[in-house]
Motif scaffolding. Structure first.
Motif, PDB file in Angstrom:
ATOM      1  N   THR A 161       0.885  -1.006  -0.081  1.00 21.14           N
ATOM      2  CA  THR A 161       0.039   0.126   0.004  1.00 21.14           C
ATOM      3  C   THR A 161       0.788   1.353  -0.128  1.00 21.14           C
ATOM      4  O   THR A 161       1.906   1.104   0.775  1.00 21.14           O
ATOM      5  CB  THR A 161      -0.821  -0.005   1.180  1.00 21.14           C
ATOM      6  OG1 THR A 161      -0.249  -0.063   2.522  1.00 21.14           O
ATOM      7  CG2 THR A 161      -1.805  -1.063   1.209  1.00 21.14           C
ATOM      8  N   VAL A 162       0.521   2.202  -0.807  1.00 19.88           N
ATOM      9  CA  VAL A 162       1.135   3.470  -0.961  1.00 19.88           C
ATOM     10  C   VAL A 162       0.120   4.572  -0.296  1.00 19.88           C
ATOM     11  O   VAL A 162      -1.024   4.438  -0.561  1.00 19.88           O
ATOM     12  CB  VAL A 162       1.852   3.824  -2.074  1.00 19.88           C
ATOM     13  CG1 VAL A 162       2.745   2.866  -2.460  1.00 19.88           C
ATOM     14  CG2 VAL A 162       0.398   3.837  -3.214  1.00 19.88           C
ATOM     15  N   ALA A 215      -2.285  17.497   1.796  1.00 16.40           N
ATOM     16  CA  ALA A 215      -2.972  16.683   2.377  1.00 16.40           C
ATOM     17  C   ALA A 215      -3.220  15.455   1.901  1.00 16.40           C
ATOM     18  O   ALA A 215      -2.948  15.168   0.751  1.00 16.40           O
ATOM     19  CB  ALA A 215      -4.515  17.563   2.066  1.00 16.40           C
ATOM     20  N   PRO A 216      -3.352  14.294   2.866  1.00 18.40           N
ATOM     21  CA  PRO A 216      -3.598  13.067   2.340  1.00 18.40           C
ATOM     22  C   PRO A 216      -4.935  12.895   1.439  1.00 18.40           C
ATOM     23  O   PRO A 216      -5.877  13.537   2.069  1.00 18.40           O
ATOM     24  CB  PRO A 216      -3.655  12.020   3.745  1.00 18.40           C
ATOM     25  CG  PRO A 216      -4.228  13.158   4.708  1.00 18.40           C
ATOM     26  CD  PRO A 216      -3.794  14.560   4.284  1.00 18.40           C
ATOM     27  N   ILE A 217      -4.839  12.023   0.560  1.00 20.51           N
ATOM     28  CA  ILE A 217      -5.733  11.665  -0.463  1.00 20.51           C
ATOM     29  C   ILE A 217      -6.489  10.343  -0.160  1.00 20.51           C
ATOM     30  O   ILE A 217      -7.710  10.429  -0.013  1.00 20.51           O
ATOM     31  CB  ILE A 217      -5.608  12.113  -1.844  1.00 20.51           C
ATOM     32  CG1 ILE A 217      -5.254  13.653  -2.114  1.00 20.51           C
ATOM     33  CG2 ILE A 217      -6.559  11.748  -2.814  1.00 20.51           C
ATOM     34  CD1 ILE A 217      -4.439  13.954  -3.235  1.00 20.51           C
ATOM     35  N   PHE A 218      -5.644   9.516  -0.281  1.00 23.31           N
ATOM     36  CA  PHE A 218      -5.856   7.994  -0.048  1.00 23.31           C
ATOM     37  C   PHE A 218      -4.875   7.004   0.139  1.00 23.31           C
ATOM     38  O   PHE A 218      -3.707   7.314  -0.139  1.00 23.31           O
ATOM     39  CB  PHE A 218      -7.192   7.212  -1.134  1.00 23.31           C
ATOM     40  CG  PHE A 218      -6.799   7.740  -2.525  1.00 23.31           C
ATOM     41  CD1 PHE A 218      -7.514   8.572  -3.431  1.00 23.31           C
ATOM     42  CD2 PHE A 218      -5.629   6.946  -3.101  1.00 23.31           C
ATOM     43  CE1 PHE A 218      -7.231   8.819  -4.646  1.00 23.31           C
ATOM     44  CE2 PHE A 218      -5.755   7.066  -4.618  1.00 23.31           C
ATOM     45  CZ  PHE A 218      -6.391   7.999  -5.247  1.00 23.31           C
ATOM     46  N   LYS A 219      -5.116   5.888   0.441  1.00 23.33           N
ATOM     47  CA  LYS A 219      -4.104   4.999   0.629  1.00 23.33           C
ATOM     48  C   LYS A 219      -4.857   3.687  -0.411  1.00 23.33           C
ATOM     49  O   LYS A 219      -5.853   3.637  -0.603  1.00 23.33           O
ATOM     50  CB  LYS A 219      -4.270   4.053   2.123  1.00 23.33           C
ATOM     51  CG  LYS A 219      -3.305   4.788   2.951  1.00 23.33           C
ATOM     52  CD  LYS A 219      -3.380   3.949   4.286  1.00 23.33           C
ATOM     53  CE  LYS A 219      -2.857   4.552   5.184  1.00 23.33           C
ATOM     54  NZ  LYS A 219      -2.878   3.914   6.686  1.00 23.33           N
ATOM     55  N   TYR A 220      -3.645   3.520  -1.304  1.00 19.83           N
ATOM     56  CA  TYR A 220      -3.864   2.583  -2.610  1.00 19.83           C
ATOM     57  C   TYR A 220      -3.044   1.411  -2.631  1.00 19.83           C
ATOM     58  O   TYR A 220      -1.860   1.464  -2.185  1.00 19.83           O
ATOM     59  CB  TYR A 220      -3.605   3.630  -3.787  1.00 19.83           C
ATOM     60  CG  TYR A 220      -4.105   2.896  -5.151  1.00 19.83           C
ATOM     61  CD1 TYR A 220      -4.963   2.544  -5.484  1.00 19.83           C
ATOM     62  CD2 TYR A 220      -3.048   2.701  -5.937  1.00 19.83           C
ATOM     63  CE1 TYR A 220      -5.278   1.865  -6.597  1.00 19.83           C
ATOM     64  CE2 TYR A 220      -3.074   2.064  -7.057  1.00 19.83           C
ATOM     65  CZ  TYR A 220      -4.443   1.754  -7.643  1.00 19.83           C
ATOM     66  OH  TYR A 220      -4.473   1.120  -8.551  1.00 19.83           O
ATOM     67  N   GLU A 235     -11.310   0.030  -6.924  1.00 22.91           N
ATOM     68  CA  GLU A 235     -11.425  -1.302  -6.071  1.00 22.91           C
ATOM     69  C   GLU A 235     -10.443  -1.515  -5.146  1.00 22.91           C
ATOM     70  O   GLU A 235     -10.355  -2.147  -4.363  1.00 22.91           O
ATOM     71  CB  GLU A 235     -12.025  -2.405  -7.083  1.00 22.91           C
ATOM     72  CG  GLU A 235     -11.088  -2.715  -8.036  1.00 22.91           C
ATOM     73  CD  GLU A 235     -11.687  -3.898  -9.225  1.00 22.91           C
ATOM     74  OE1 GLU A 235     -10.759  -4.326  -9.884  1.00 22.91           O
ATOM     75  OE2 GLU A 235     -12.840  -3.649  -9.415  1.00 22.91           O
ATOM     76  N   ARG A 236      -9.187  -0.806  -5.764  1.00 26.12           N
ATOM     77  CA  ARG A 236      -8.037  -1.117  -5.074  1.00 26.12           C
ATOM     78  C   ARG A 236      -7.925   0.054  -3.812  1.00 26.12           C
ATOM     79  O   ARG A 236      -6.832  -0.082  -3.143  1.00 26.12           O
ATOM     80  CB  ARG A 236      -6.795  -1.035  -5.846  1.00 26.12           C
ATOM     81  CG  ARG A 236      -6.683  -2.240  -6.622  1.00 26.12           C
ATOM     82  CD  ARG A 236      -5.398  -2.186  -7.415  1.00 26.12           C
ATOM     83  NE  ARG A 236      -5.308  -3.505  -8.439  1.00 26.12           N
ATOM     84  CZ  ARG A 236      -4.097  -3.613  -9.232  1.00 26.12           C
ATOM     85  NH1 ARG A 236      -3.178  -2.631  -9.304  1.00 26.12           N
ATOM     86  NH2 ARG A 236      -4.168  -4.667 -10.024  1.00 26.12           N
TER      87      ARG A 236
END
Length: 83
Positions: A12-13, A22-27, A41-42
């Motif tokens: 995960t990154v 600002a954090p956007i998402f973990k992927y 979906e990831r």
């Protein structure tokens, strides 16, 4: 065409805005290359209120699209940072 693997990679990154940090998402990203597209979906954790808009500064960092029959986000170059 083949659809992307739903389970996906284990690595995960953290994706954050390049301008305001600002954090956007973990992927769950596979491979070593640059971040060009993100299959929805990831996405493990999503910090955005509206899709493709940074929660900190409000700039658009991606566009919604369909890639290989799956919904995805096409990342705009130079807008996000991957750690």
């Amino acid at each position: 065409m083949a659809k992307p693997n739903k389970k996906g990679p284990r690595r995960t990154v953290q994706i954050s805005c390049l301008q305001c940090k600002a954090p956007i998402f973990k992927y769950r990203k596979g491979g070593k290359g640059a971040l060009v597209k993100c299959f929805t979906e990831r996405i493990v954790e999503d910090y955005t209120e509206t899709s493709c808009i940074c929660p900190g500064c409000g700039q658009q960092f991606a566009r919604e699209t369909m890639i290989r029959g799956a919904p995805a986000l096409k990342i705009v170059g130079g807008k996000v940072h991957m750690k």
